[in-house]
Design a protein around this motif. Structure first.
Motif, PDB file in Angstrom:
ATOM      1  N   SER A  17     -68.057  62.779 -67.972  1.00  0.00           N
ATOM      2  CA  SER A  17     -69.384  62.709 -67.363  1.00  0.00           C
ATOM      3  C   SER A  17     -69.670  61.297 -66.814  1.00  0.00           C
ATOM      4  CB  SER A  17     -70.468  63.134 -68.356  1.00  0.00           C
ATOM      5  OG  SER A  17     -70.645  62.128 -69.331  1.00  0.00           O
ATOM      6  N   PHE A  18     -68.822  60.327 -67.206  1.00  0.00           N
ATOM      7  CA  PHE A  18     -69.004  58.963 -66.695  1.00  0.00           C
ATOM      8  C   PHE A  18     -68.012  58.617 -65.583  1.00  0.00           C
ATOM      9  CE2 PHE A  18     -71.181  58.646 -70.720  1.00  0.00           C
ATOM     10  CZ  PHE A  18     -72.288  57.881 -70.395  1.00  0.00           C
ATOM     11  N   ALA A  19     -67.245  59.593 -65.133  1.00  0.00           N
ATOM     12  CA  ALA A  19     -66.215  59.318 -64.125  1.00  0.00           C
ATOM     13  C   ALA A  19     -66.806  58.663 -62.871  1.00  0.00           C
ATOM     14  CB  ALA A  19     -65.467  60.591 -63.776  1.00  0.00           C
ATOM     15  N   ASN A  20     -68.027  59.027 -62.539  1.00  0.00           N
ATOM     16  CA  ASN A  20     -68.676  58.413 -61.368  1.00  0.00           C
ATOM     17  C   ASN A  20     -69.655  57.319 -61.760  1.00  0.00           C
ATOM     18  OD1 ASN A  20     -67.538  59.829 -59.116  1.00  0.00           O
ATOM     19  ND2 ASN A  20     -68.503  61.661 -59.984  1.00  0.00           N
ATOM     20  N   LYS A  21     -69.649  56.970 -63.050  1.00  0.00           N
ATOM     21  CA  LYS A  21     -70.586  55.928 -63.529  1.00  0.00           C
ATOM     22  C   LYS A  21     -69.827  54.971 -64.441  1.00  0.00           C
ATOM     23  CE  LYS A  21     -73.166  59.374 -64.996  1.00  0.00           C
ATOM     24  NZ  LYS A  21     -74.143  60.171 -65.727  1.00  0.00           N
ATOM     25  N   GLN A  22     -68.666  54.545 -63.965  1.00  0.00           N
ATOM     26  CA  GLN A  22     -67.799  53.703 -64.805  1.00  0.00           C
ATOM     27  C   GLN A  22     -68.487  52.433 -65.279  1.00  0.00           C
ATOM     28  OE1 GLN A  22     -63.868  52.870 -63.355  1.00  0.00           O
ATOM     29  NE2 GLN A  22     -63.885  54.656 -62.051  1.00  0.00           N
ATOM     30  N   LYS A  23     -69.195  51.789 -64.337  1.00  0.00           N
ATOM     31  CA  LYS A  23     -69.829  50.500 -64.672  1.00  0.00           C
ATOM     32  C   LYS A  23     -70.796  50.670 -65.829  1.00  0.00           C
ATOM     33  CE  LYS A  23     -69.649  47.538 -60.665  1.00  0.00           C
ATOM     34  NZ  LYS A  23     -70.319  47.192 -59.416  1.00  0.00           N
ATOM     35  N   LEU A  24     -71.547  51.766 -65.764  1.00  0.00           N
ATOM     36  CA  LEU A  24     -72.521  52.038 -66.825  1.00  0.00           C
ATOM     37  C   LEU A  24     -71.811  52.211 -68.163  1.00  0.00           C
ATOM     38  CD1 LEU A  24     -75.357  52.791 -67.840  1.00  0.00           C
ATOM     39  CD2 LEU A  24     -74.911  55.149 -67.123  1.00  0.00           C
ATOM     40  N   PHE A  26     -68.840  51.057 -69.096  1.00  0.00           N
ATOM     41  CA  PHE A  26     -68.284  49.788 -69.585  1.00  0.00           C
ATOM     42  C   PHE A  26     -69.386  48.873 -70.138  1.00  0.00           C
ATOM     43  CE2 PHE A  26     -64.671  50.810 -66.575  1.00  0.00           C
ATOM     44  CZ  PHE A  26     -63.817  51.194 -67.595  1.00  0.00           C
ATOM     45  N   LYS A  27     -70.569  48.955 -69.506  1.00  0.00           N
ATOM     46  CA  LYS A  27     -71.695  48.140 -69.982  1.00  0.00           C
ATOM     47  C   LYS A  27     -72.138  48.632 -71.373  1.00  0.00           C
ATOM     48  CE  LYS A  27     -76.279  46.672 -68.377  1.00  0.00           C
ATOM     49  NZ  LYS A  27     -77.267  47.653 -68.854  1.00  0.00           N
ATOM     50  N   MET A  28     -72.210  49.958 -71.519  1.00  0.00           N
ATOM     51  CA  MET A  28     -72.639  50.525 -72.808  1.00  0.00           C
ATOM     52  C   MET A  28     -71.665  50.153 -73.923  1.00  0.00           C
ATOM     53  SD  MET A  28     -73.810  54.242 -71.325  1.00  0.00           S
ATOM     54  CE  MET A  28     -73.259  55.144 -72.729  1.00  0.00           C
ATOM     55  N   ILE A  29     -70.376  50.238 -73.601  1.00  0.00           N
ATOM     56  CA  ILE A  29     -69.340  49.908 -74.590  1.00  0.00           C
ATOM     57  C   ILE A  29     -69.474  48.446 -75.015  1.00  0.00           C
ATOM     58  CG2 ILE A  29     -66.876  49.292 -74.605  1.00  0.00           C
ATOM     59  CD1 ILE A  29     -66.587  51.957 -75.025  1.00  0.00           C
ATOM     60  N   LYS A  32     -72.389  47.736 -77.320  1.00  0.00           N
ATOM     61  CA  LYS A  32     -72.190  48.191 -78.713  1.00  0.00           C
ATOM     62  C   LYS A  32     -71.175  47.311 -79.441  1.00  0.00           C
ATOM     63  CE  LYS A  32     -75.207  51.254 -78.855  1.00  0.00           C
ATOM     64  NZ  LYS A  32     -76.467  50.887 -79.542  1.00  0.00           N
ATOM     65  N   ILE A  33     -70.149  46.864 -78.726  1.00  0.00           N
ATOM     66  CA  ILE A  33     -69.144  45.983 -79.344  1.00  0.00           C
ATOM     67  C   ILE A  33     -69.828  44.698 -79.811  1.00  0.00           C
ATOM     68  CG2 ILE A  33     -67.160  44.498 -78.787  1.00  0.00           C
ATOM     69  CD1 ILE A  33     -66.088  46.860 -77.072  1.00  0.00           C
ATOM     70  N   ILE A  34     -70.701  44.182 -78.957  1.00  0.00           N
ATOM     71  CA  ILE A  34     -71.415  42.947 -79.308  1.00  0.00           C
ATOM     72  C   ILE A  34     -72.400  43.222 -80.459  1.00  0.00           C
ATOM     73  CG2 ILE A  34     -73.095  41.234 -78.450  1.00  0.00           C
ATOM     74  CD1 ILE A  34     -71.594  41.517 -75.706  1.00  0.00           C
ATOM     75  N   LEU A  38     -67.801  43.449 -83.243  1.00  0.00           N
ATOM     76  CA  LEU A  38     -66.359  43.757 -83.242  1.00  0.00           C
ATOM     77  C   LEU A  38     -65.630  42.782 -82.312  1.00  0.00           C
ATOM     78  CD1 LEU A  38     -66.944  47.576 -82.859  1.00  0.00           C
ATOM     79  CD2 LEU A  38     -65.639  46.595 -84.759  1.00  0.00           C
ATOM     80  N   SER A  39     -64.356  42.576 -82.562  1.00  0.00           N
ATOM     81  CA  SER A  39     -63.584  41.758 -81.621  1.00  0.00           C
ATOM     82  C   SER A  39     -63.214  42.623 -80.419  1.00  0.00           C
ATOM     83  CB  SER A  39     -62.315  41.212 -82.287  1.00  0.00           C
ATOM     84  OG  SER A  39     -61.350  42.229 -82.420  1.00  0.00           O
ATOM     85  N   ALA A  40     -62.951  41.987 -79.285  1.00  0.00           N
ATOM     86  CA  ALA A  40     -62.532  42.727 -78.089  1.00  0.00           C
ATOM     87  C   ALA A  40     -61.737  41.772 -77.207  1.00  0.00           C
ATOM     88  CB  ALA A  40     -63.741  43.282 -77.346  1.00  0.00           C
ATOM     89  N   SER A  41     -60.415  41.806 -77.344  1.00  0.00           N
ATOM     90  CA  SER A  41     -59.569  40.858 -76.591  1.00  0.00           C
ATOM     91  C   SER A  41     -59.873  40.936 -75.102  1.00  0.00           C
ATOM     92  CB  SER A  41     -58.084  41.161 -76.791  1.00  0.00           C
ATOM     93  OG  SER A  41     -57.848  41.712 -78.023  1.00  0.00           O
ATOM     94  N   TYR A  42     -60.085  42.156 -74.605  1.00  0.00           N
ATOM     95  CA  TYR A  42     -60.293  42.323 -73.168  1.00  0.00           C
ATOM     96  C   TYR A  42     -61.559  41.605 -72.696  1.00  0.00           C
ATOM     97  CZ  TYR A  42     -60.880  44.320 -68.591  1.00  0.00           C
ATOM     98  OH  TYR A  42     -61.042  44.451 -67.240  1.00  0.00           O
ATOM     99  N   LEU A  43     -62.548  41.529 -73.571  1.00  0.00           N
ATOM    100  CA  LEU A  43     -63.823  40.923 -73.187  1.00  0.00           C
ATOM    101  C   LEU A  43     -63.915  39.449 -73.589  1.00  0.00           C
ATOM    102  CD1 LEU A  43     -66.101  43.885 -74.367  1.00  0.00           C
ATOM    103  CD2 LEU A  43     -65.439  43.349 -72.015  1.00  0.00           C
ATOM    104  N   GLY A  44     -62.810  38.916 -74.110  1.00  0.00           N
ATOM    105  CA  GLY A  44     -62.807  37.513 -74.537  1.00  0.00           C
ATOM    106  C   GLY A  44     -63.494  37.305 -75.879  1.00  0.00           C
TER     107      GLY A  44
END
Ligand SMILES: C[S@@+](CC[C@H](N)C(=O)[O-])C[C@H]1O[C@@H](n2cnc3c(N)ncnc32)[C@H](O)[C@@H]1O
Length: 247
Positions: A17-24, A26-29, A32-34, A38-44
């Motif tokens: 359902s997010f295939a056309n709302k990728q940015k949204l 990634f922002k939500m993820i 929540k990580i912050i 949690l650590s997130a190597s991809y996000l530094g």
């Protein structure tokens, strides 16, 4: 697309359902990580060097343990939250889904985090599914394969549990299931329908003899780039993973 596990299908439908709302997404993820710390190597969002040196092989699990448990508790309070379930899959042991008898998600933290591979897999998922018409089904494979009237030259891909490996999602899969699957594939073949089946012929000294014999009627491809092996790197040497096709 079909899976007997209703959580798996719910997750696919949610992600799709997010295939056309990728940015949204990634922002939500990221939020929540912050929020959970949690650590997130991809996000530094990296782990302190000290901890990396002290726990050379397990620092992700050590660092994320408490945050992951909080996330898991919150998810178990409200199981309709599929973003939380997806995050549990990312940070959990072997990227799997497991619920206990009382219906609570109960996998421990894994030694992983939101890294480049996870991010790229998501991007690929979104771009691949964006323009496809997909029906999601939550059925036993026998019913699924019987229900669809496949036509000549249709293609069916199957990634069933592997009879001879002891993975979480392989529990409950029996020789009878394997037999029924192979019989149904013979039927598809007789109808001119193309199939590809992922499986393992050998695992930790065990051989799936019936599958090996059956596969002689078809084409067996080895030397695959495998996710399975990368998750279970202690089994690399004695696992023979294959793709069996009838074309
Ligand atoms: C090897 S995993 C496939 C994983 C999948 N390819 C993926 O990448 O997410 C096997 C899957 O078969 C599903 N499964 C187990 N028994 C089944 C059955 N009788 N009918 C349909 N699906 C089944 C499990 O829930 C699990 O998701």
């Amino acid at each position: 697309m079909n899976d007997k596990n209703s959580y798996m299908i719910a997750l696919h439908e949610y992600l799709r359902s997010f295939a056309n709302k990728q940015k949204l997404f990634f922002k939500m993820i990221e939020e929540k990580i912050i929020y959970y710390g949690l650590s997130a190597s991809y996000l530094g969002l990296t782990i302190p060097e000290e901890l990396k040196k002290k726990y050379v092989k397990t620092h992700y699990a050590v660092y994320n343990k408490v945050a992951y448990q909080k996330l898991r508790d919150d998810y178990n309070q409200d199981k309709s939250n599929l973003l939380y379930l997806y995050l549990l899959l990312v940070y959990g042991f072997n990227h799997m889904i497991r619920f206990n008898g009382s219906g609570d998600f109960n996998l421990p933290v894994g030694n992983v985090d939101y890294n480049r591979n996870v991010h790229q897999a998501l991007e690929t998922y979104f771009t691949t599914t964006k323009n496809l018409e997909i029906n999601f089904e939550n059925l036993d494979f026998v019913e699924f394969l019987r229900r669809y009237s496949f036509q000549k030259d249709d293609f069916v891909y199957l990634d069933p549990p592997y009879l001879i490996s002891k993975c979480e999602y392989n529990k409950g899969w029996t020789q009878e299931n394997d037999d029924a699957l192979l019989k149904l594939l013979d039927y598809l073949d007789s109808q001119g329908i193309k199939f590809a089946l992922s499986n393992v012929l050998v695992h930790k000294g065990n051989v799936n003899e019936k599958l090996k014999k059956w596969a002689q009627n078809y084409h067996v491809h080895q030397d695959l780039q495998s996710n399975y092996i990368s998750y279970h790197d202690n089994t690399i040497k004695n696992t023979v993973e294959v793709l069996i096709t009838n074309y």
